[in-house]
Design an enzyme around this catalytic site. Sequence first.
Site, PDB file in Angstrom:
ATOM      1  N   SER A   6       0.838  -1.236  -0.009  1.00  0.00           N
ATOM      2  CA  SER A   6       0.068   0.063   0.005  1.00  0.00           C
ATOM      3  C   SER A   6       0.999   1.103  -0.040  1.00  0.00           C
ATOM      4  O   SER A   6       1.486   1.515   0.975  1.00  0.00           O
ATOM      5  CB  SER A   6      -0.976   0.082   1.024  1.00  0.00           C
ATOM      6  OG  SER A   6      -1.325   1.306   1.319  1.00  0.00           O
ATOM      7  N   HIS A  31      -0.905  -1.227  -4.327  1.00  0.00           N
ATOM      8  CA  HIS A  31      -2.351  -0.837  -3.827  1.00  0.00           C
ATOM      9  C   HIS A  31      -2.567   0.473  -3.506  1.00  0.00           C
ATOM     10  O   HIS A  31      -1.524   1.157  -2.873  1.00  0.00           O
ATOM     11  CB  HIS A  31      -2.449  -1.817  -2.466  1.00  0.00           C
ATOM     12  CG  HIS A  31      -3.830  -1.519  -1.624  1.00  0.00           C
ATOM     13  ND1 HIS A  31      -5.130  -2.184  -1.940  1.00  0.00           N
ATOM     14  CD2 HIS A  31      -4.485  -0.600  -0.734  1.00  0.00           C
ATOM     15  CE1 HIS A  31      -5.931  -1.929  -1.271  1.00  0.00           C
ATOM     16  NE2 HIS A  31      -5.573  -0.861  -0.465  1.00  0.00           N
ATOM     17  N   ASP A  33      -4.493   3.613  -2.105  1.00  0.00           N
ATOM     18  CA  ASP A  33      -5.644   4.200  -1.272  1.00  0.00           C
ATOM     19  C   ASP A  33      -6.306   5.694  -1.594  1.00  0.00           C
ATOM     20  O   ASP A  33      -5.397   6.222  -1.428  1.00  0.00           O
ATOM     21  CB  ASP A  33      -5.305   4.036   0.189  1.00  0.00           C
ATOM     22  CG  ASP A  33      -5.013   2.763   0.739  1.00  0.00           C
ATOM     23  OD1 ASP A  33      -6.084   1.754   0.473  1.00  0.00           O
ATOM     24  OD2 ASP A  33      -4.035   2.265   1.119  1.00  0.00           O
ATOM     25  N   MET A  35      -8.840   8.619  -0.669  1.00  0.00           N
ATOM     26  CA  MET A  35      -9.763   8.741   0.655  1.00  0.00           C
ATOM     27  C   MET A  35     -10.155  10.220   0.322  1.00  0.00           C
ATOM     28  O   MET A  35      -9.438  11.064  -0.322  1.00  0.00           O
ATOM     29  CB  MET A  35      -8.970   8.813   1.835  1.00  0.00           C
ATOM     30  CG  MET A  35      -8.306   7.409   2.152  1.00  0.00           C
ATOM     31  SD  MET A  35      -7.510   7.423   3.777  1.00  0.00           S
ATOM     32  CE  MET A  35      -6.656   5.784   3.532  1.00  0.00           C
ATOM     33  N   HIS A  64      -8.122   1.138  -4.291  1.00  0.00           N
ATOM     34  CA  HIS A  64      -9.197   1.165  -3.242  1.00  0.00           C
ATOM     35  C   HIS A  64      -9.883   2.333  -2.882  1.00  0.00           C
ATOM     36  O   HIS A  64      -9.130   3.253  -2.423  1.00  0.00           O
ATOM     37  CB  HIS A  64      -8.400   0.431  -2.067  1.00  0.00           C
ATOM     38  CG  HIS A  64      -9.283   0.481  -0.973  1.00  0.00           C
ATOM     39  ND1 HIS A  64      -8.521   0.294   0.519  1.00  0.00           N
ATOM     40  CD2 HIS A  64     -10.581   0.554  -0.664  1.00  0.00           C
ATOM     41  CE1 HIS A  64      -9.377   0.242   1.449  1.00  0.00           C
ATOM     42  NE2 HIS A  64     -10.840   0.252   0.812  1.00  0.00           N
ATOM     43  N   MET A  66     -11.993   4.772  -0.952  1.00  0.00           N
ATOM     44  CA  MET A  66     -12.642   5.058   0.232  1.00  0.00           C
ATOM     45  C   MET A  66     -13.380   6.521   0.030  1.00  0.00           C
ATOM     46  O   MET A  66     -12.913   7.392   0.735  1.00  0.00           O
ATOM     47  CB  MET A  66     -11.650   4.931   1.580  1.00  0.00           C
ATOM     48  CG  MET A  66     -11.418   3.550   1.827  1.00  0.00           C
ATOM     49  SD  MET A  66      -9.853   3.367   2.638  1.00  0.00           S
ATOM     50  CE  MET A  66      -8.440   3.264   1.288  1.00  0.00           C
ATOM     51  N   MET A 135     -11.711  -5.629   5.183  1.00  0.00           N
ATOM     52  CA  MET A 135     -10.786  -4.363   5.896  1.00  0.00           C
ATOM     53  C   MET A 135     -10.311  -5.085   7.254  1.00  0.00           C
ATOM     54  O   MET A 135     -11.379  -5.645   8.055  1.00  0.00           O
ATOM     55  CB  MET A 135     -11.501  -3.180   6.319  1.00  0.00           C
ATOM     56  CG  MET A 135     -11.719  -2.408   4.816  1.00  0.00           C
ATOM     57  SD  MET A 135     -10.288  -2.013   3.996  1.00  0.00           S
ATOM     58  CE  MET A 135      -9.194  -1.349   5.160  1.00  0.00           C
ATOM     59  N   ASP A 173      -6.720  -6.267   4.088  1.00  0.00           N
ATOM     60  CA  ASP A 173      -6.142  -4.884   4.061  1.00  0.00           C
ATOM     61  C   ASP A 173      -6.069  -4.279   5.516  1.00  0.00           C
ATOM     62  O   ASP A 173      -7.150  -3.990   6.249  1.00  0.00           O
ATOM     63  CB  ASP A 173      -7.155  -4.013   3.184  1.00  0.00           C
ATOM     64  CG  ASP A 173      -5.995  -2.531   2.921  1.00  0.00           C
ATOM     65  OD1 ASP A 173      -5.088  -2.608   3.568  1.00  0.00           O
ATOM     66  OD2 ASP A 173      -6.732  -1.838   2.123  1.00  0.00           O
TER      67      ASP A 173
HETATM   68  C1  DX5 Z   1      -6.416   1.737   5.287  1.00  0.00           C
HETATM   69  C2  DX5 Z   1      -5.989   1.415   3.961  1.00  0.00           C
HETATM   70  C3  DX5 Z   1      -4.864   0.544   3.861  1.00  0.00           C
HETATM   71  C4  DX5 Z   1      -3.574   0.810   4.855  1.00  0.00           C
HETATM   72  C5  DX5 Z   1      -2.748  -0.295   5.028  1.00  0.00           C
HETATM   73  O1  DX5 Z   1      -7.361   2.610   5.153  1.00  0.00           O
HETATM   74  O2  DX5 Z   1      -6.745   1.027   3.153  1.00  0.00           O
HETATM   75  O3  DX5 Z   1      -4.402  -0.041   2.601  1.00  0.00           O
HETATM   76  O4  DX5 Z   1      -2.740   1.644   4.266  1.00  0.00           O
HETATM   77  O5  DX5 Z   1      -1.569  -0.053   5.861  1.00  0.00           O
HETATM   78  P1  DX5 Z   1      -1.111  -0.937   7.086  1.00  0.00           P
HETATM   79  O6  DX5 Z   1      -0.459  -1.931   6.326  1.00  0.00           O
HETATM   80  O7  DX5 Z   1       0.045   0.064   7.432  1.00  0.00           O
HETATM   81  O8  DX5 Z   1      -2.015  -1.318   7.927  1.00  0.00           O
HETATM   82 ZN    ZN Z   2      -6.569  -0.046   1.262  1.00  0.00          ZN
END
Ligand code: DX5
Ligand code: ZN
Length: 214
Positions: A6, A31, A33, A35, A64, A66, A135, A173
Amino acid sequence: MKVAPSLLSCDFAKMGEEIVRVDKAGADLIHLDVMDGHFVPNLTIGPAIVKAVRPYTTLPFDVHLMIDYPLDYIDAFADAGADIITFHLESMSDPQTTIEKIKSRGVKPGVVIKPGTPADVVYPYLEKVDMVLVMTVEPGFGGQAFMEDMMPKVTAIKAEIQKRGLDVLVEADGGISEATAAIASKAGVDVCVSGTGIFKAKDAAEAIRILKNA
Ligand code: DX5
Ligand code: ZN
């Protein structure tokens, strides 16, 4: 397990180089993220960044989302070079329409559930998706503790996929590292996402190898 680093935990000022680093270290997917500050209380990257870093690897981009209205941004992330787009079933967009929109762009769709959402919420979509993401932390931030109590959901979803004879990957994740990877693998996780566990490790290749063989 396959391993998806990620980028949330990478050096954002060197995102392209960080992608090259984990690609060389043996990553299977990248990956990303996304947001929006509404669906989760954090802001990260948008389609412009995804597009900017796309040339740094040929590995699939696992995006991903969010965000409150994923349907409104499918075109933007498809144009940016996403290979897989996962969106939350807790978001405001209609899941069926969103899945169809993702497919219409030649991108693989996946659905995501937060820790408080039961496994069976994904069952109506299993025939239509390539991936289910469970998650294992509350979405929003990297570096949180792995929620082992999500493993029964992984096992239940895996069993349902197998019962229906489907080819759907189960991804987990959040909080996955050397210490927790074996638990995820044993529960049936096919693809693990790891941010801090890889980008903050001394040796990313070693961290990825441990996750793969867990
Ligand atoms: C959280 C993200 C994850 C996160 C994982 O909202 O979706 O992808 O970055 O990071 P670690 O491995 O540090 O928990
Ligand atoms: Zn993620």
